[in-house]
Design a protein around this motif. Sequence first.
Motif, PDB file in Angstrom:
ATOM      1  N   ARG A 304      29.415  45.135  48.317  1.00  0.00           N
ATOM      2  CA  ARG A 304      27.922  45.837  48.655  1.00  0.00           C
ATOM      3  C   ARG A 304      27.587  46.494  47.213  1.00  0.00           C
ATOM      4  NH1 ARG A 304      26.082  45.639  53.981  1.00  0.00           N
ATOM      5  NH2 ARG A 304      27.717  45.012  55.227  1.00  0.00           N
ATOM      6  N   ASN A 305      28.295  47.040  46.606  1.00  0.00           N
ATOM      7  CA  ASN A 305      28.068  47.983  45.420  1.00  0.00           C
ATOM      8  C   ASN A 305      29.030  47.591  44.179  1.00  0.00           C
ATOM      9  OD1 ASN A 305      26.181  49.686  46.717  1.00  0.00           O
ATOM     10  ND2 ASN A 305      27.775  50.469  47.987  1.00  0.00           N
ATOM     11  N   PRO A 306      28.760  46.414  43.603  1.00  0.00           N
ATOM     12  CA  PRO A 306      29.831  45.844  42.598  1.00  0.00           C
ATOM     13  C   PRO A 306      29.731  46.714  41.510  1.00  0.00           C
ATOM     14  CG  PRO A 306      27.715  44.607  42.432  1.00  0.00           C
ATOM     15  CD  PRO A 306      27.705  45.362  43.950  1.00  0.00           C
ATOM     16  N   ARG A 307      30.847  46.941  40.591  1.00  0.00           N
ATOM     17  CA  ARG A 307      31.041  48.084  39.598  1.00  0.00           C
ATOM     18  C   ARG A 307      30.142  47.352  38.382  1.00  0.00           C
ATOM     19  NH1 ARG A 307      35.366  48.262  36.912  1.00  0.00           N
ATOM     20  NH2 ARG A 307      36.580  46.801  37.858  1.00  0.00           N
ATOM     21  N   THR A 308      29.463  48.246  37.583  1.00  0.00           N
ATOM     22  CA  THR A 308      28.606  47.947  36.580  1.00  0.00           C
ATOM     23  C   THR A 308      29.181  48.352  35.312  1.00  0.00           C
ATOM     24  OG1 THR A 308      27.266  49.735  36.856  1.00  0.00           O
ATOM     25  CG2 THR A 308      26.676  47.566  37.923  1.00  0.00           C
ATOM     26  N   THR A 309      30.227  49.536  35.506  1.00  0.00           N
ATOM     27  CA  THR A 309      30.974  50.065  34.503  1.00  0.00           C
ATOM     28  C   THR A 309      32.527  49.862  34.496  1.00  0.00           C
ATOM     29  OG1 THR A 309      31.068  52.214  35.366  1.00  0.00           O
ATOM     30  CG2 THR A 309      29.020  51.758  33.784  1.00  0.00           C
ATOM     31  N   ALA A 310      33.018  49.903  33.368  1.00  0.00           N
ATOM     32  CA  ALA A 310      34.718  49.877  33.468  1.00  0.00           C
ATOM     33  C   ALA A 310      35.445  51.168  33.982  1.00  0.00           C
ATOM     34  CB  ALA A 310      35.090  49.780  31.854  1.00  0.00           C
ATOM     35  N   ASN A 311      36.454  50.718  34.628  1.00  0.00           N
ATOM     36  CA  ASN A 311      37.210  52.069  35.080  1.00  0.00           C
ATOM     37  C   ASN A 311      38.331  52.241  34.537  1.00  0.00           C
ATOM     38  OD1 ASN A 311      39.100  49.923  35.975  1.00  0.00           O
ATOM     39  ND2 ASN A 311      38.325  49.843  38.294  1.00  0.00           N
ATOM     40  N   TYR A 312      39.103  53.117  34.651  1.00  0.00           N
ATOM     41  CA  TYR A 312      40.107  53.446  33.627  1.00  0.00           C
ATOM     42  C   TYR A 312      41.274  52.398  33.772  1.00  0.00           C
ATOM     43  CZ  TYR A 312      38.652  58.199  32.832  1.00  0.00           C
ATOM     44  OH  TYR A 312      37.801  59.314  32.329  1.00  0.00           O
ATOM     45  N   GLN A 313      41.498  51.535  34.898  1.00  0.00           N
ATOM     46  CA  GLN A 313      42.406  50.725  34.886  1.00  0.00           C
ATOM     47  C   GLN A 313      41.965  49.483  33.961  1.00  0.00           C
ATOM     48  OE1 GLN A 313      41.054  52.012  37.703  1.00  0.00           O
ATOM     49  NE2 GLN A 313      42.914  53.462  37.661  1.00  0.00           N
ATOM     50  N   ASP A 314      40.781  49.184  33.830  1.00  0.00           N
ATOM     51  CA  ASP A 314      40.154  48.123  32.920  1.00  0.00           C
ATOM     52  C   ASP A 314      40.696  48.632  31.601  1.00  0.00           C
ATOM     53  OD1 ASP A 314      39.099  46.809  34.812  1.00  0.00           O
ATOM     54  OD2 ASP A 314      37.162  47.981  34.807  1.00  0.00           O
ATOM     55  N   ILE A 315      40.491  49.976  31.072  1.00  0.00           N
ATOM     56  CA  ILE A 315      40.533  50.405  29.774  1.00  0.00           C
ATOM     57  C   ILE A 315      42.107  50.195  29.529  1.00  0.00           C
ATOM     58  CG2 ILE A 315      40.450  52.372  28.281  1.00  0.00           C
ATOM     59  CD1 ILE A 315      37.859  51.237  29.214  1.00  0.00           C
ATOM     60  N   PHE A 316      42.946  50.751  30.415  1.00  0.00           N
ATOM     61  CA  PHE A 316      44.544  50.609  30.265  1.00  0.00           C
ATOM     62  C   PHE A 316      44.958  49.453  30.222  1.00  0.00           C
ATOM     63  CE2 PHE A 316      48.647  49.847  32.486  1.00  0.00           C
ATOM     64  CZ  PHE A 316      49.384  50.817  31.634  1.00  0.00           C
ATOM     65  N   SER A 317      44.211  48.267  30.900  1.00  0.00           N
ATOM     66  CA  SER A 317      44.640  46.865  30.733  1.00  0.00           C
ATOM     67  C   SER A 317      44.275  46.246  29.409  1.00  0.00           C
ATOM     68  CB  SER A 317      43.741  46.036  31.706  1.00  0.00           C
ATOM     69  OG  SER A 317      44.120  44.691  31.506  1.00  0.00           O
ATOM     70  N   THR A 318      43.255  46.625  28.698  1.00  0.00           N
ATOM     71  CA  THR A 318      42.798  46.161  27.512  1.00  0.00           C
ATOM     72  C   THR A 318      43.897  46.686  26.373  1.00  0.00           C
ATOM     73  OG1 THR A 318      40.386  45.877  27.975  1.00  0.00           O
ATOM     74  CG2 THR A 318      40.878  46.273  25.766  1.00  0.00           C
ATOM     75  N   VAL A 319      43.929  47.971  26.487  1.00  0.00           N
ATOM     76  CA  VAL A 319      44.942  48.804  25.616  1.00  0.00           C
ATOM     77  C   VAL A 319      46.417  48.321  25.507  1.00  0.00           C
ATOM     78  CG1 VAL A 319      45.744  50.987  24.913  1.00  0.00           C
ATOM     79  CG2 VAL A 319      43.480  50.821  25.533  1.00  0.00           C
ATOM     80  N   ASP A 339      48.268  44.013  39.950  1.00  0.00           N
ATOM     81  CA  ASP A 339      46.434  43.998  40.063  1.00  0.00           C
ATOM     82  C   ASP A 339      45.843  45.671  40.019  1.00  0.00           C
ATOM     83  OD1 ASP A 339      46.491  41.298  40.145  1.00  0.00           O
ATOM     84  OD2 ASP A 339      46.480  40.992  42.183  1.00  0.00           O
ATOM     85  N   GLY A 340      46.602  46.143  40.943  1.00  0.00           N
ATOM     86  CA  GLY A 340      45.920  47.743  41.054  1.00  0.00           C
ATOM     87  C   GLY A 340      46.001  48.413  39.654  1.00  0.00           C
ATOM     88  N   THR A 341      47.034  48.325  38.815  1.00  0.00           N
ATOM     89  CA  THR A 341      47.199  49.290  37.774  1.00  0.00           C
ATOM     90  C   THR A 341      46.535  48.596  36.340  1.00  0.00           C
ATOM     91  OG1 THR A 341      49.195  48.251  37.205  1.00  0.00           O
ATOM     92  CG2 THR A 341      49.296  50.396  38.461  1.00  0.00           C
ATOM     93  N   GLY A 342      46.167  47.576  36.509  1.00  0.00           N
ATOM     94  CA  GLY A 342      45.507  46.418  35.570  1.00  0.00           C
ATOM     95  C   GLY A 342      46.696  45.921  34.522  1.00  0.00           C
ATOM     96  N   LEU A 343      47.866  45.524  35.097  1.00  0.00           N
ATOM     97  CA  LEU A 343      48.797  44.955  34.268  1.00  0.00           C
ATOM     98  C   LEU A 343      48.782  43.383  34.264  1.00  0.00           C
ATOM     99  CD1 LEU A 343      52.037  47.196  34.233  1.00  0.00           C
ATOM    100  CD2 LEU A 343      50.320  46.629  32.368  1.00  0.00           C
ATOM    101  N   LYS A 344      47.769  42.842  35.375  1.00  0.00           N
ATOM    102  CA  LYS A 344      47.588  41.222  35.560  1.00  0.00           C
ATOM    103  C   LYS A 344      47.489  40.718  34.135  1.00  0.00           C
ATOM    104  CE  LYS A 344      45.474  37.982  38.619  1.00  0.00           C
ATOM    105  NZ  LYS A 344      44.542  37.718  39.584  1.00  0.00           N
TER     106      LYS A 344
END
Length: 616
Positions: A304-319, A339-344
């Motif tokens: 219902r309220n999709p994310r529009t900004t990155a969360n900390y897990q997204d940042i961790f994934s990229t780094v 998935d939950g931690t961003g390691l996918k």
Amino acid sequence: MLLDQINETGDIKKIPQSQYPELAKEIREFLINKISVTGGHLASNLGAVELTMALHAVLDLPKDKIIWDVGHQSYTHKLLTGRKEGFDTLRQYGGMSGFPKRGESDSDSFDTGHSSTSISAGLGMVKARDLKGEDYAVVSVIGDGSLTGGLAYEAMNNLSKLETNYIIILNDNEMSISESVGGMGKYLDSVRTAQGYLNLKEDVYAQLRSNTRVVDSIRRAKNSFKQLFVPGMVFENLGITYLGPVDGHDTAGLIRAIKEARKVKKAVMVHVVTKKGKGYEPAERHPARFHGTEPFIVENGIPRNPRTTANYQDIFSTVMCKLGARDDKVVAITAAMADGTGLKRFRNIYPDRFVDAGIAEEHAVTFAAGLATGGYKPVFAVYSSFLQRAYDQILEDVCLQNLPVVFAIDRAGLVGSDGETHQGIFDLSYLGSMPNMHIMAPKNKWELSDMLKFAVNFDGPTAVRYPRGNAYDGLKEFRAPIEMGKCEPIYEEKDICLLAVGCMVKIGEEVRRILKDKGINCSLVNARFVKPIDTEYIHRAAGSHKLFVTMEENVACGGYGEKVRAYVDENRLDCSVLSIAIPDQFVTHGSVDKLRKELGIDAESIADRILKEVHR
């Protein structure tokens, strides 16, 4: 509607079993509609509807006991025990918990939230039952995922000689069972658990006990036959009678299996095969996404309220992906939370340097220690409240040897709706007690990136703890290089110094604005390091500040504030310390903003406490 007839525990028994399929359909519709509004664990609950109905149909609750491993699949159980109205406030502050709670219903026999505990708890209840000479059923419901946790096997090892009934339901929602194995399993179950067979077996053994050689020969032949044909022999070899597999969406078959299991005078495992997300197509297609879901649109499953900004897990994934590209010694580890931690993404790009240890945090930590001795740079991404399960391994296997293991501590601080078992409010305390451990907390997404890079190249144990949710992108103009044990002054004035840890820096900005509006000078410092603390800065700042205010989203006992206060007291600095932290208590479920206000760690509450301190 059939569901209207269920208002308290036991009401399901008033409904004819021929109508159970319709009841299951109504339950699924109810759960989908309610969770689409409140959010919660959907896929796991949809898969356990018929299983829960069968247990309630056979058992006599609350006299009989059900222990739900983890407990995220207990929504149907709550529904069948008179808590229908509670679903409107599910996981909200003051509302119904998303997990079993003994204080919520006498049909909830054990508070759960973490994995792999149900068999140990159930065995303890069986022992208590037998010591008191009472007669009631004890059933532990454990998923195949939870069987990756070592505690489950420790418990099964302990119950091998049990000579009284104890039922374990293995809720298997991933394994594919072929028709031939399934058919043979059902056939052998009907033979091995039929009362006639059980009586015959005991009669034969009783008659032949005087001739041990014959008995031993029969047992060897029987065991050889079972090794060839009976599924689940790993459990049989542990002394657990195995029944199954059973279709987890066939209520009649489940009821028969549970009734037969109650006849066995030892530990018995009923292997139930279910489909996660059953009955709701989006959840069947994407069970991981609907494991713990935010509110969604029923028609399509879209948030219902999709994310529009990155969360900390997204940042961790990229780094992590960038670190993996730069250094082939970087290895990522997770405990069933890719998935939950961003390691996918890291797993997909560097499969040889990704390890999912299962729900086994203790093993994951010591495994990381072994990797580090081999010259690798392990990064263990783990939720804060799950890491505490591995306290001994962090202390003995990592810190004692001063090994370069990085702990990427996700969901640190308040996490909200999952409540007491998931709030990450103890890590600063338990990690801070360990020699050789170094602890960092970033103020924003940029600093998370810098800290991870620093940690991977540091020769010793490091922990980087960051919260759940959207990554703060403010204060990006403040990005001084990371130096071990050094804080980062952001605004330097005099009189009052706010020493903020991690996500509290953002709140510190608000506190500073409130105080400035009242004409009070106020410095704001990003602590960066919780261990070691920047004693040099504290010593210097004591000359121009009369009050240090430490701010952390962690319990007060053993936290950052205690360390600062101890240093100020030991060195007799001419200033006082006001510690803003979570009281030493378990924190219930609710939105993070609501919890902060209730705990007195929101900006307005902190400013009020400072003003009272100043005007004392």
